[in-house]
Design a protein around this motif. Structure first.
Motif, PDB file in Angstrom:
ATOM      1  N   ARG A 212      34.890  39.316  44.143  1.00 27.48           N
ATOM      2  CA  ARG A 212      34.050  39.417  45.331  1.00 27.48           C
ATOM      3  C   ARG A 212      34.944  40.215  46.195  1.00 27.48           C
ATOM      4  O   ARG A 212      36.146  39.881  46.340  1.00 27.48           O
ATOM      5  N   THR A 213      34.180  41.269  47.283  1.00 31.09           N
ATOM      6  CA  THR A 213      35.248  41.674  48.141  1.00 31.09           C
ATOM      7  C   THR A 213      34.646  41.573  49.377  1.00 31.09           C
ATOM      8  O   THR A 213      33.537  41.812  49.657  1.00 31.09           O
TER       9      THR A 213
ATOM     10  N   LYS B  15      29.015  47.775  48.477  1.00 25.50           N
ATOM     11  CA  LYS B  15      28.946  46.665  47.500  1.00 25.50           C
ATOM     12  C   LYS B  15      29.842  45.627  48.363  1.00 25.50           C
ATOM     13  O   LYS B  15      29.856  44.605  47.789  1.00 25.50           O
ATOM     14  N   HIS B  16      30.682  45.833  49.269  1.00 24.77           N
ATOM     15  CA  HIS B  16      31.543  44.764  49.939  1.00 24.77           C
ATOM     16  C   HIS B  16      30.836  44.347  51.070  1.00 24.77           C
ATOM     17  O   HIS B  16      29.865  44.889  51.767  1.00 24.77           O
TER      18      HIS B  16
ATOM     19  N   ASP C  82      39.530  36.419  42.337  1.00 23.51           N
ATOM     20  CA  ASP C  82      38.189  36.150  42.436  1.00 23.51           C
ATOM     21  C   ASP C  82      37.652  36.771  43.693  1.00 23.51           C
ATOM     22  O   ASP C  82      36.613  37.262  43.732  1.00 23.51           O
ATOM     23  N   ILE C  83      38.388  36.856  44.730  1.00 23.34           N
ATOM     24  CA  ILE C  83      38.151  37.250  46.174  1.00 23.34           C
ATOM     25  C   ILE C  83      39.269  38.287  46.645  1.00 23.34           C
ATOM     26  O   ILE C  83      40.328  37.850  46.630  1.00 23.34           O
TER      27      ILE C  83
END
Length: 164
Positions: A133-134, A149-150, A117-118
């Protein structure tokens, strides 16, 4: 792990000072890869004790303890490129993060096989392929690049602000 939990830049500076007598200010390595910034980086990371003796990033232990209570946490670290690092990273994690079980540690070759997820990492090469998600942990080698996008975080306090 390296550059996120373990302060490898302090290690590079320490080794470079002992090896070459060079003391680089933090600003001198901004925008450079580790190999560009430190002449003998390959020697340093292959030296016994390099990973085992790395300082802990400020605030990481406390925030990781909270994250570990709230999330299903795994530490994923590339360890195959530098064979000595495999055991040293494992011992380092046991010493500094004793609340993590051996089952939460993934020492691997490529992080491209990791799904979740992360992901929190300091290298775009590990975050760009990740489907969740990053968070990009700021380090000199990535500071001059747009996080895209991070979500960029510069400290463990910022990590806590984003995830807790």
């Amino acid at each position: 792990m390296d550059g996120v939990l373990a302060d490898v830049y302090s290690q590079f500076r320490k080794y470079e000072k002992a090896d070459l007598g060079i003391v680089q200010e933090a600003a001198a390595v901004v925008g450079k890869t580790e190999r560009e910034a430190f002449r003998n980086v390959r020697t340093y990371v292959n030296t016994p004790g390099f990973f085992l003796e790395a300082p802990v990033m400020p605030g990481s232990v406390e925030v990781m303890a909270h994250l570990n209570r709230q999330y299903e946490v795994y530490i994923v670290s590339s360890a195959m490129e530098f064979p000595l690092s495999l055991y040293e990273k494992y011992r380092w994690l046991q010493q500094h993060f004793p609340f993590l079980s051996w089952e939460q540690l993934v020492l691997c070759g490529s992080k491209k096989v990791v799904h979740g997820d992360i992901m929190l990492d300091d290298h775009f090469k590990n975050l760009d392929h990740f489907g969740g998600r990053t968070l990009l942990y700021s380090q000199p080698h990535n500071q001059m690049k747009d996080p895209g996008k991070h979500v960029r975080v510069a400290s463990w306090q910022e990590v806590a602000g984003v995830l807790l």
